[in-house]
Every structure is written in structure tokens, then in C-alpha cells.
Design a protein around this motif. Structure first.
Motif, PDB file in Angstrom:
ATOM      1  N   PRO A 219      16.869  11.514   2.083  1.00 54.27           N
ATOM      2  CA  PRO A 219      17.568  12.610   1.367  1.00 54.27           C
ATOM      3  C   PRO A 219      17.267  12.619  -0.128  1.00 54.27           C
ATOM      4  CG  PRO A 219      19.101  10.873   2.011  1.00 54.27           C
ATOM      5  CD  PRO A 219      17.801  10.559   2.684  1.00 54.27           C
ATOM      6  N   ASN A 220      16.880  11.477  -0.685  1.00 56.87           N
ATOM      7  CA  ASN A 220      16.587  11.432  -2.116  1.00 56.87           C
ATOM      8  C   ASN A 220      15.205  11.989  -2.444  1.00 56.87           C
ATOM      9  OD1 ASN A 220      19.049  10.140  -2.617  1.00 56.87           O
ATOM     10  ND2 ASN A 220      18.156   8.126  -2.164  1.00 56.87           N
ATOM     11  N   GLN A 221      14.358  12.097  -1.414  1.00 59.55           N
ATOM     12  CA  GLN A 221      12.984  12.537  -1.639  1.00 59.55           C
ATOM     13  C   GLN A 221      12.721  13.951  -1.155  1.00 59.55           C
ATOM     14  OE1 GLN A 221      10.563  10.947  -3.231  1.00 59.55           O
ATOM     15  NE2 GLN A 221      11.767   9.119  -3.648  1.00 59.55           N
ATOM     16  N   ARG A 222      13.553  14.468  -0.243  1.00 60.31           N
ATOM     17  CA  ARG A 222      13.288  15.792   0.323  1.00 60.31           C
ATOM     18  C   ARG A 222      13.402  16.880  -0.725  1.00 60.31           C
ATOM     19  NH1 ARG A 222      16.139  17.148   6.006  1.00 60.31           N
ATOM     20  NH2 ARG A 222      14.889  19.026   5.974  1.00 60.31           N
ATOM     21  N   LYS A 223      12.455  17.763  -0.692  1.00 58.54           N
ATOM     22  CA  LYS A 223      12.457  18.899  -1.615  1.00 58.54           C
ATOM     23  C   LYS A 223      12.496  20.177  -0.777  1.00 58.54           C
ATOM     24  CE  LYS A 223       9.700  16.338  -4.961  1.00 58.54           C
ATOM     25  NZ  LYS A 223       8.427  16.301  -5.719  1.00 58.54           N
ATOM     26  N   GLY A 224      13.676  20.671  -0.528  1.00 63.88           N
ATOM     27  CA  GLY A 224      13.806  21.842   0.343  1.00 63.88           C
ATOM     28  C   GLY A 224      13.392  21.480   1.753  1.00 63.88           C
ATOM     29  N   ARG A 225      12.655  22.409   2.377  1.00 61.87           N
ATOM     30  CA  ARG A 225      12.188  22.179   3.745  1.00 61.87           C
ATOM     31  C   ARG A 225      10.690  21.918   3.774  1.00 61.87           C
ATOM     32  NH1 ARG A 225      13.351  26.969   7.292  1.00 61.87           N
ATOM     33  NH2 ARG A 225      12.890  25.482   8.960  1.00 61.87           N
ATOM     34  N   ALA A 226      10.027  21.862   2.626  1.00 59.61           N
ATOM     35  CA  ALA A 226       8.574  21.768   2.591  1.00 59.61           C
ATOM     36  C   ALA A 226       8.098  20.375   2.974  1.00 59.61           C
ATOM     37  CB  ALA A 226       8.068  22.125   1.199  1.00 59.61           C
ATOM     38  N   TRP A 227       6.880  20.341   3.527  1.00 63.74           N
ATOM     39  CA  TRP A 227       6.193  19.073   3.772  1.00 63.74           C
ATOM     40  C   TRP A 227       5.486  18.729   2.463  1.00 63.74           C
ATOM     41  CZ3 TRP A 227       5.808  16.429   8.612  1.00 63.74           C
ATOM     42  CH2 TRP A 227       6.504  17.053   9.643  1.00 63.74           C
ATOM     43  N   VAL A 228       6.149  17.944   1.664  1.00 66.60           N
ATOM     44  CA  VAL A 228       5.672  17.702   0.309  1.00 66.60           C
ATOM     45  C   VAL A 228       4.441  16.801   0.318  1.00 66.60           C
ATOM     46  CG1 VAL A 228       7.973  17.974  -0.639  1.00 66.60           C
ATOM     47  CG2 VAL A 228       7.187  15.700   0.056  1.00 66.60           C
ATOM     48  N   GLN A 229       3.753  16.774  -0.809  1.00 62.03           N
ATOM     49  CA  GLN A 229       2.603  15.896  -0.960  1.00 62.03           C
ATOM     50  C   GLN A 229       3.061  14.438  -0.918  1.00 62.03           C
ATOM     51  OE1 GLN A 229      -0.744  16.468  -1.450  1.00 62.03           O
ATOM     52  NE2 GLN A 229      -0.486  18.647  -1.090  1.00 62.03           N
ATOM     53  N   PRO A 230       2.317  13.582  -0.220  1.00 67.08           N
ATOM     54  CA  PRO A 230       2.679  12.156  -0.231  1.00 67.08           C
ATOM     55  C   PRO A 230       2.437  11.556  -1.605  1.00 67.08           C
ATOM     56  CG  PRO A 230       0.590  12.494   0.889  1.00 67.08           C
ATOM     57  CD  PRO A 230       1.133  13.857   0.610  1.00 67.08           C
ATOM     58  N   GLU A 231       3.074  10.433  -1.862  1.00 70.52           N
ATOM     59  CA  GLU A 231       2.897   9.735  -3.116  1.00 70.52           C
ATOM     60  C   GLU A 231       2.060   8.483  -2.896  1.00 70.52           C
ATOM     61  OE1 GLU A 231       6.706   9.069  -4.868  1.00 70.52           O
ATOM     62  OE2 GLU A 231       7.257  11.209  -4.875  1.00 70.52           O
ATOM     63  N   LEU A 232       1.618   7.884  -3.979  1.00 67.36           N
ATOM     64  CA  LEU A 232       0.765   6.708  -3.894  1.00 67.36           C
ATOM     65  C   LEU A 232       1.437   5.581  -3.111  1.00 67.36           C
ATOM     66  CD1 LEU A 232      -1.854   5.262  -4.708  1.00 67.36           C
ATOM     67  CD2 LEU A 232      -0.718   4.591  -6.849  1.00 67.36           C
ATOM     68  N   SER A 233       2.748   5.482  -3.233  1.00 67.40           N
ATOM     69  CA  SER A 233       3.464   4.414  -2.519  1.00 67.40           C
ATOM     70  C   SER A 233       3.321   4.551  -1.006  1.00 67.40           C
ATOM     71  CB  SER A 233       4.946   4.436  -2.912  1.00 67.40           C
ATOM     72  OG  SER A 233       5.529   5.705  -2.601  1.00 67.40           O
ATOM     73  N   ASP A 234       3.206   5.799  -0.509  1.00 63.60           N
ATOM     74  CA  ASP A 234       3.017   5.994   0.934  1.00 63.60           C
ATOM     75  C   ASP A 234       1.676   5.415   1.388  1.00 63.60           C
ATOM     76  OD1 ASP A 234       5.419   7.447   0.959  1.00 63.60           O
ATOM     77  OD2 ASP A 234       4.368   9.295   0.456  1.00 63.60           O
ATOM     78  N   PHE A 235       0.636   5.644   0.611  1.00 68.72           N
ATOM     79  CA  PHE A 235      -0.687   5.127   0.966  1.00 68.72           C
ATOM     80  C   PHE A 235      -0.740   3.603   0.808  1.00 68.72           C
ATOM     81  CE2 PHE A 235      -1.621   9.497  -0.666  1.00 68.72           C
ATOM     82  CZ  PHE A 235      -1.923  10.053   0.571  1.00 68.72           C
ATOM     83  N   GLU A 236      -0.046   3.090  -0.205  1.00 76.96           N
ATOM     84  CA  GLU A 236      -0.015   1.628  -0.399  1.00 76.96           C
ATOM     85  C   GLU A 236       0.707   0.955   0.758  1.00 76.96           C
ATOM     86  OE1 GLU A 236       0.001   1.492  -5.305  1.00 76.96           O
ATOM     87  OE2 GLU A 236       1.882   1.379  -4.177  1.00 76.96           O
ATOM     88  N   GLU A 237       1.805   1.535   1.193  1.00 77.76           N
ATOM     89  CA  GLU A 237       2.552   0.961   2.313  1.00 77.76           C
ATOM     90  C   GLU A 237       1.736   1.027   3.602  1.00 77.76           C
ATOM     91  OE1 GLU A 237       6.956   1.494   4.428  1.00 77.76           O
ATOM     92  OE2 GLU A 237       6.448   2.585   2.575  1.00 77.76           O
ATOM     93  N   THR A 238       0.993   2.124   3.796  1.00 75.75           N
ATOM     94  CA  THR A 238       0.125   2.244   4.967  1.00 75.75           C
ATOM     95  C   THR A 238      -0.992   1.215   4.931  1.00 75.75           C
ATOM     96  OG1 THR A 238       0.586   4.626   5.058  1.00 75.75           O
ATOM     97  CG2 THR A 238      -1.315   3.826   6.293  1.00 75.75           C
ATOM     98  N   ALA A 239      -1.584   1.003   3.766  1.00 78.44           N
ATOM     99  CA  ALA A 239      -2.655   0.005   3.635  1.00 78.44           C
ATOM    100  C   ALA A 239      -2.138  -1.386   3.972  1.00 78.44           C
ATOM    101  CB  ALA A 239      -3.232   0.051   2.224  1.00 78.44           C
TER     102      ALA A 239
END
Length: 614
Positions: A219-239
Motif C-alpha cells: 500500500p505504501n508503493q501503489r500509485k493508483g491502479r497503474a502497473w508502475v515502473q519497477p525500481e532498482l531494489s526490485d532488480f537487486e532482490e531478484t538478482a
């Protein structure tokens, strides 16, 4: 009002163009069409002075009255949908042309707006807003088109490239696997090959839940209903997840090879996946629009392509196939010397009539009863007289072409596989596939040893420390044991391939025997043009009738099939003394199969081909 004007009003309120809905009000049923028409005819008779707006107001009032029965509200709702449907269809077709993929976009917009129109509450809300306006600058249809356009634009703004990649149901293993398979196929069509496909998909399966947890469900990251751009932290966590899990059991070999991945690599991979999926949608749209008989992307190759040079492989396959066909001819010519309980006059009929291929006219049990023996005698005759000599000859040919010592060849093959292709096995190669399955079935410690030694190129001294082995000798012995097991698998696979290839060549050989009888007969028939249009060109009978109005198409096709059936009956009895009168239905099915396989696609080829099998 004139009768023509009354009929126009009736048509406006009872004809629907879109009959499906996914979420809202149940889809329109064709059986309701007469009911809607009768109701409009009655209303026109009761209120001949009413105009279009009067009927709109009448039906709108019905769906607003809770005291009305549910059936009345449903019918009133359908009348309003019918009134708006034609303009809605026109609007969507025009609006879709502004987007890159007009056909796919049009279908998507149809589904989206259908869910709005067939949902009574949604449609009622739109009309209520229209009625609430003080000045009606636009009529109701134009107003509804504007409302639908806003809904479509909201949906477009809600969707994004990351919606295309990550809109996956994580609660269903089946749906998740289907999405992963779709991604693999899209990457394949994009020209991406192994090991990248396995690495992309492995990263994707961790990125999707990470992205959805961080961007969609937080809920702290959602911006409306859009599929927002991922952030660098998402790619770092995936790596981190990728590097942590790349050596676990059942991980693809391509993933465990090479160095650790970085967040920048994951970002680049996911962007490539989005591009592949976007282009994949475009290919699907084109194929649906231009070719109703879609051809699936197929990477199957001949299982005997185990020579590195394609030219050498083709020469080997042609040489082996021609040798086996010559051996089949030799066996057919010397059947009287074979010891068998099958009477000599029926021996030549066994393979053409009942060897299992798509055009076989009998099964072994039926043939056995006709010649007075049991089914086991037929099976032994085929195995001993045909399969065993062919396997012997094939084994000899392969030893001559590849290596006289199969043990030595399998050892060389395994060593090359481990040293050169361990990180990127040939996904379409039968032996490589079998080796991959075998490696994945090993215990985790053995898998980890192979992944580190061959995939990461780590030295044995390093592995002693990393894997807590007693000594380098222990690792050497384990590697020798694993390679020995893989060599055994290679030899078994070679033998299975030999059996499969013999069966493949034999089926094709005797299938051609039956096919040549039909092809010869068809080339002499006057009705071959109609059969070619029906089966080779896939034209329906009604379309053929338009092109040939003087012909009774159905009768002509049935007559042609009867003639082909007669040819096979005469051929079986005349050549082999076997009557198929009791099996006419089976013969008819064989003819139908043959016609559908397009053996009559080019009858002129018959004049240029020899038929050595007859």
C-alpha cells in the motif's frame, strides 16, 4: 409514422452484434432474438406515435423501477444494449485503428466494453449521468461512446509494459506454467536461444512475485491502479534470489553455469522479455488474420543428427534410409525361405496390410483370423523376419559411419557433452535431452559437483574445500562413476533410437505402398479436381458449389471415395488373396485419412515420380 419507420425502430431495439460477456450481465443468447422482436412489435402497435427517444426513456424507467420483475428488467436492459450496440461496434473499429495492433486491440476493446454494456448497473449509471445533465449537447449514443472511450483510456493507463510481463496468477501453478511457456515461445520467436532462454525464465519466475509484492500489493508503493515502473531494489532482490537458488536441485543446467548475475543484467533481461512478448502478440494477430491454419513453431529434428556437420548428417541419414529400404525389398523377395506358420501365399500381405501405420487396412488380430493363425505368429513373423535383420544392419551401418566401438564413441560423446555443452545442451537433440534428464535425476551432491566442476570450471582442489570432500581422489572417483553412468545412458539411448528409426522407416515404406495405389487411381479420376479443392485446398463444399454450379459436390465426393475404396478392395484381393469386404468401414476411414493428409496436393507430381514400392 410509416411502416418503414416502425420497422427501423423495431430493428434498432432488438438486434445485437456482440453476444459475449465475461464479467457482467450474462451474454446475449440467440434464442432471445425472437422474443425481443415480438416485444418491440407489440410496443409499436400500442404506441405508434412514439419516437426513438420515447422507447429509450421507457426502457430506462423499467430498469430503474425495483418493483418491476427481474425478467422485465432483463429484457428492458437488452433492448437498451441493442440500441447502443451498432454505434458501439462502429466506434471501436474506428478507435482501434489509432493503436499499433488494430486487430488485437479491437478484440480487447470489444471484450472490455461488452462487460460494461451487459452489466446493468454500469449501463444504468452511464444513462443516469446522461439524464442528469441539464443540456443535452450530444445524443445518448454519442454520450455512451464518450463514456466507453474514457473507460478504455483508463484501462490503457492502468496497463503498461510491466503488466504484459507480470500479470500472472501466482496462486495457480497451471496458469503460472502456461505463462512461462508463453514467455519461452515468445523468446524463441524473437531469435533468443539457450542458454539465455533458461536464464531469462529463471530470473522471471523470481522477478514476478518480487515486483507484485513491492509495487502492486504494497500500500505504501501503489500509485493508483497503474502497473508502475519497477525500481532498482526490485532488480537487486531478484538478482540475490537468482544467485542464491541457481544451484538448488532441479535448476536448469544453463542457470548454474557462468558467473553470478547483477541487478543491471536482470533489468536488461526483463526488458528483453517484454520486447519478445510484445512482438509475440503482433505475430499472433497476423496469423489469426491471414492464416486460419496456424503452423506452430517446431524445432524437431531427425534423431540421427549426431554428426556435427549438417551436410554429413544429411548424407548419413539418406545413406542409412536407402540401405534399410533396400533391405526391406530383399526380405520381401525371399519370404518363401522364411520358417513360419503363415501360409506362403499370404506372407507378402502381412506388412502392407497390417503393419501399424496410418494407412494400415487391418490390425494383426484381423489378419491372423483371415489366414488361419494366431496373433502371436504374426507378431513374431514381423519381429524376426523384418525388425531383427534391420536392426542388425542399422547397427552395422552406424558403427561404420561413427565408430566401430560403441563404448569408445559413447565415452567421447559424454566427455564432449560435459566439457563443451554442459552449460548449453542441445534442447532438440535426443541424446543431449536424455543426458539432461539423467543428470537432473542424480542426487543433489552429484548434481552440485557437476555444476561446479563443468559449469563453473572450478578446480578439484577448490571443490574439496567447498563441498567438504575427504580428498581429490574421492572427487575423481565420483566423477568417474557419474561419467560411467552417463555413458551407459548414451548406449541405451542409441539402441532405442535404432529401434525407433527402424520402425519409422518401415512404417513410411509400407504406408507408401498403400498410398501409391490411391495416388495412381486418383490421377485417372475425372473428379480429382473436386477432391483437390475439398482436401488439398481445404475449401468447404458450399464454396466449391459456387465455383462449380453444375456439379452436385456432395454426391461427387462420395462417389470418388467409393471408387477409391473399390481400388483398395481389388488391390488387396488381387495381389494378396485377402478379401476386405467385411472391413469396408475401415477402408473408408483409411481413405479419409489419406485425403486429409493432402496426398493429392499436386497430382502432376505423380507423372514425375517413380513408385518402386508397388
Amino acid at each position: 409514422m410509416s411502416n418503414g419507420q416502425h420497422q427501423e425502430i423495431i430493428d434498432q431495439f432488438c438486434i445485437l452484434y456482440e453476444r459475449t460477456s465475461h464479467k457482467g450481465y450474462p451474454g446475449f443468447k440467440p434464442s432471445l432474438q425472437p422474443r425481443l422482436k415480438r416485444r418491440m412489435e407489440q410496443l409499436v402497435q400500442l404506441h405508434p406515435e412514439w419516437h426513438t427517444d420515447d422507447y429509450v426513456d421507457y426502457f430506462w424507467s423499467l430498469i430503474n423501477q425495483e418493483s418491476q420483475p427481474e425478467s422485465e428488467q432483463q429484457v428492458a436492459h437488452l433492448h437498451l444494449v441493442a440500441y447502443l450496440d451498432a454505434s458501439r461496434c462502429h466506434f471501436i473499429r474506428q478507435f482501434s485503428r489509432k493503436f499499433p495492433l488494430p486487430l488485437a486491440t479491437c478484440l480487447h476493446f470489444f471484450d472490455l466494453t461488452t462487460d460494461v454494456l451487459y452489466n446493468r448497473d454500469s449501463l444504468k449509471k452511464i444513462i443516469d449521468n446522461y439524464k442528469a445533465t441539464t443540456t443535452h449537447v450530444a445524443n445518448l449514443k454519442t454520450y455512451v461512446e464518450g463514456a466507453l472511450k474514457n473507460i478504455i483510456l483508463d484501462q490503457i493507463n492502468w496497463e503498461s509494459d510491466w503488466h504484459l510481463l507480470c500479470n500472472v496468477d501466482l496462486t495457480s501453478r497451471r496458469k503460472f506454467n502456461n505463462a512461462q511457456q508463453r514467455l519461452k515461445e515468445a523468446l524463441l520467436r524473437q531469435g533468443i536461444r539457450e542458454p539465455m532462454i533458461s536464464q531469462y525464465c529463471f530470473a522471471w519466475q523470481y522477478f514476478v512475485p518480487i515486483y507484485k509484492n513491492n509495487r502492486r500489493y504494497n500500500p505504501n508503493q501503489r500509485k493508483g491502479r497503474a502497473w508502475v515502473q519497477p525500481e532498482l531494489s526490485d532488480f537487486e532482490e531478484t538478482a540475490r534470489a537468482y544467485n542464491l537458488n541457481r544451484f538448488v536441485a532441479n535448476t536448469p543446467l544453463q542457470v548454474s553455469s557462468g558467473s553470478n548475475v547483477t541487478a543491471q543484467m536482470i533489468q536488461q533481461w526483463m526488458t528483453s522479455c517484454i520486447d519478445a512478448l510484445r512482438n509475440y502478440q503482433e505475430l499472433v494477430e497476423t496469423s489469426r488474420d491471414t492464416d486460419s491454419y496456424e503452423k506452430h513453431y517446431d524445432l524437431s529434428v531427425n534423431p540421427w543428427e549426431i554428426v556435427e556437420s549438417d551436410q554429413d548428417s544429411d548424407e548419413l541419414i539418406n545413406h542409412v534410409t536407402s540401405s534399410l529400404q533396400a533391405q526391406l525389398q530383399t526380405i520381401d523377395q525371399n519370404l518363401e525361405k522364411i520358417r513360419s506358420k503363415i501360409p506362403q501365399q499370404f506372407r507378402q500381405a502381412v506388412m502392407p496390410l497390417c503393419y501399424p501405420h496410418e494407412l494400415s487396412l487391418l490390425v494383426q488380430e484381423q489378419f491372423a483370423k483371415k489366414v488361419g493363425v494366431n496373433q502371436g505368429t504374426i507378431a513374431r513373423f514381423i519381429a524376426n523376419t523384418y525388425k531383427s535383420p534391420l536392426l542388425t544392419q542399422l547397427d552395422s551401418l552406424m558403427r561404420t559411419q561413427l565408430s566401430p566401438d560403441l563404448d569408445s564413441w559413447s565415452q567421447t560423446y559424454v566427455n564432449e557433452f560435459l566439457s563443451k555443452r554442459f552449460a548449453n545442451p542441445n534442447q532438440t537433440h535426443e541424446i543431449d535431452q536424455t543426458l539432461m534428464v539423467t543428470i537432473n535425476s542424480l542426487d543433489h551432491q552429484s548434481q552440485l559437483l557437476l555444476r561446479l566442476y563443468y559449469g563453473q570450471n572450478k578446480s578439484i582442489d577448490t571443490l574439496v574445500e567447498d563441498l567438504a570432500y575427504e580428498s581429490t581422489y574421492t572427487i575423481d572417483q565420483n566423477l568417474i562413476s557419474i561419467r560411467s553412468e552417463l555413458q551407459r545412458v548414451v548406449r541405451e539411448t542409441i539402441h532405442k533410437l535404432q529401434i525407433s528409426y527402424v520402425e519409422q522407416v518401415t512404417r513410411a515404406y509400407y504406408k507408401q505402398v498403400v498410398s501409391c495405389q490411391l495416388l495412381t487411381a486418383l490421377s485417372r479420376m475425372k473428379l480429382r479436381k473436386i477432391l483437390k479443392m475439398r482436401y488439398a485446398q481445404r475449401m468447404p463444399e458450399d464454396k466449391i458449389a459456387l465455383l462449380l454450379p453444375n456439379e452436385n459436390i456432395s454426391q461427387a465426393i462420395n462417389y470418388a471415395k467409393q471408387q477409391l475404396q473399390k481400388v483398395l478392395l481389388q488391390w488387396s484381393y488381387g495381389n494378396y488373396g485377402i478379401s476386405l469386404e467385411a472391413e469396408k468401414k475401415q477402408v473408408s476411414k483409411v481413405i479419409e485419412i489419406w485425403l486429409n493428409q493432402l496426398y493429392c496436393l499436386d497430382l502432376n507430381e505423380k507423372n514425375r515420380r517413380e513408385t518402386p514400392y508397388v
